[in-house]
Motif scaffolding. Structure first.
Motif, PDB file in Angstrom:
ATOM      1  N   LEU A  59       5.568  -5.555  28.987  1.00 54.15           N
ATOM      2  CA  LEU A  59       6.110  -4.536  28.104  1.00 54.15           C
ATOM      3  C   LEU A  59       6.614  -5.151  26.798  1.00 54.15           C
ATOM      4  O   LEU A  59       6.362  -4.622  25.712  1.00 54.15           O
ATOM      5  CB  LEU A  59       7.238  -3.770  28.798  1.00 54.15           C
ATOM      6  N   LEU A  63       5.224  -4.325  22.986  1.00 52.42           N
ATOM      7  CA  LEU A  63       6.123  -3.775  21.976  1.00 52.42           C
ATOM      8  C   LEU A  63       6.469  -4.746  20.855  1.00 52.42           C
ATOM      9  O   LEU A  63       7.125  -4.375  19.892  1.00 52.42           O
ATOM     10  CB  LEU A  63       7.410  -3.276  22.655  1.00 52.42           C
ATOM     11  N   SER A  64       6.018  -5.985  20.968  1.00 50.84           N
ATOM     12  CA  SER A  64       6.315  -6.963  19.918  1.00 50.84           C
ATOM     13  C   SER A  64       5.327  -6.802  18.764  1.00 50.84           C
ATOM     14  O   SER A  64       4.259  -6.226  18.905  1.00 50.84           O
ATOM     15  CB  SER A  64       6.251  -8.381  20.480  1.00 50.84           C
ATOM     16  N   CYS A  68       2.219  -4.238  18.892  1.00 49.62           N
ATOM     17  CA  CYS A  68       2.558  -2.819  18.935  1.00 49.62           C
ATOM     18  C   CYS A  68       1.678  -2.003  17.992  1.00 49.62           C
ATOM     19  O   CYS A  68       1.310  -0.871  18.300  1.00 49.62           O
ATOM     20  CB  CYS A  68       4.032  -2.610  18.640  1.00 49.62           C
TER      21      CYS A  68
END
Length: 113
Positions: A59, A63-64, A68
């Motif tokens: 995750l 999301l980094s 992302c």
């Protein structure tokens, strides 16, 4: 790697089909064979090595930055493909051109005859 190479070969086939109006049958049919094999290998690897999977690390990776951005582009592309598949009239040249940028071409009918 199998899925990546298969996708690249399919894109090359589309370019050859569009520019040279030639159907190289092996390049056309290879995706049906090798893409499922690639995904089976991928899923098998995930199942066999499931103890080393770290959900929070996955995750965090999604999301980094810049992951992302690419993940969001992929999700938006999937949504657009779904909407166009149900709502768009692909016989309309403008819609067809839009689909070409999002969805792989459905028909090169003259190449298959």
């Amino acid at each position: 790697m199998i899925c990546l190479v298969t996708g690249v070969v399919k894109v090359l086939w589309k370019l050859i089909a569009a520019v040279a109006k030639k159907n190289i049958w092996l390049m056309f049919v290879q995706m049906r064979i090798f893409m499922p094999i690639g995904f089976i290998v991928l899923i098998t690897t995930l199942i066999v090595d499931r103890t080393n999977l770290n959900g929070s690390a996955i995750l965090a990776g999604l999301l980094s930055f810049p992951s992302c951005i690419f993940f969001a582009i992929g999700v938006i592309g999937m949504i657009l493909m779904t909407v166009l598949a149900f709502k768009a009239d692909s016989s309309n040249p403008k819609v067809d051109l839009t689909e070409q940028f999002i969805i792989p071409p459905h028909s090169y009918a003259s190449l298959y005859d």
